[in-house]
Scaffold this active site. Sequence first.
Site, short mmCIF file in Angstrom:
data_model
loop_
_atom_site.label_atom_id
_atom_site.label_comp_id
_atom_site.label_asym_id
_atom_site.label_seq_id
_atom_site.Cartn_x
_atom_site.Cartn_y
_atom_site.Cartn_z
N TYR A 153 32.16 15.62 62.81
CA TYR A 153 32.08 17.06 62.55
C TYR A 153 33.21 17.47 61.60
O TYR A 153 32.99 18.20 60.64
CB TYR A 153 32.16 17.84 63.86
CG TYR A 153 32.00 19.32 63.67
CD1 TYR A 153 30.74 19.90 63.59
CD2 TYR A 153 33.11 20.15 63.53
CE1 TYR A 153 30.59 21.26 63.38
CE2 TYR A 153 32.97 21.51 63.33
CZ TYR A 153 31.71 22.05 63.26
OH TYR A 153 31.56 23.41 63.04
N TRP B 173 21.71 23.28 55.91
CA TRP B 173 22.98 23.05 56.61
C TRP B 173 22.78 23.06 58.12
O TRP B 173 23.26 22.18 58.83
CB TRP B 173 24.00 24.11 56.19
CG TRP B 173 25.35 23.89 56.82
CD1 TRP B 173 25.81 24.45 57.98
CD2 TRP B 173 26.38 23.03 56.35
NE1 TRP B 173 27.09 24.00 58.24
CE2 TRP B 173 27.46 23.13 57.27
CE3 TRP B 173 26.50 22.19 55.24
CZ2 TRP B 173 28.64 22.41 57.10
CZ3 TRP B 173 27.69 21.48 55.09
CH2 TRP B 173 28.74 21.60 56.01
N HIS C 32 33.14 18.86 57.34
CA HIS C 32 33.74 20.10 56.87
C HIS C 32 34.87 19.90 55.85
O HIS C 32 35.42 20.87 55.35
CB HIS C 32 34.21 20.94 58.06
CG HIS C 32 33.07 21.57 58.77
ND1 HIS C 32 32.32 20.89 59.71
CD2 HIS C 32 32.50 22.79 58.64
CE1 HIS C 32 31.36 21.68 60.14
NE2 HIS C 32 31.44 22.84 59.51
N TYR D 204 36.74 33.27 56.79
CA TYR D 204 36.01 32.47 57.78
C TYR D 204 36.78 31.19 58.05
O TYR D 204 37.11 30.45 57.13
CB TYR D 204 34.61 32.17 57.24
CG TYR D 204 33.69 31.42 58.16
CD1 TYR D 204 33.77 31.52 59.54
CD2 TYR D 204 32.70 30.59 57.64
CE1 TYR D 204 32.90 30.84 60.37
CE2 TYR D 204 31.82 29.91 58.46
CZ TYR D 204 31.93 30.03 59.82
OH TYR D 204 31.07 29.35 60.64
#
Length: 106
Positions: A18, A76, A22, A41
């Site tokens: 994960y 996504w 990113h 964000y």
Amino acid sequence: MQRVCFLLKVRAGRTEEYRARHVEVWQEMRDALTAAGWRNYSLFLREDGLLVGYLETEDFERAKAAMEATEVNARWQAGMGGFFEELDGRRPDEAMRPLAEVFHLA
């Protein structure tokens, strides 16, 4: 401006992958988030898989709807769904439930 914080849970054994996903979020995804009104964000990931998301936006429901309307978000979300626990058939972006803000120091 709304400040939005949400929690999700990354599956055990998937946190490193994960994180790797990113490192280089697709530029078209970044552009779509910006165009949809997502500001400031951030995602924070604890070792046990607890994921904390934070963003600022004028209208969270409108910002989510704008992202739902994009093709890049569909791609996504399809690629990210397997990372999370307890989605119950929902996409990760559908499972985001904002937490109630109880204090803010400006």
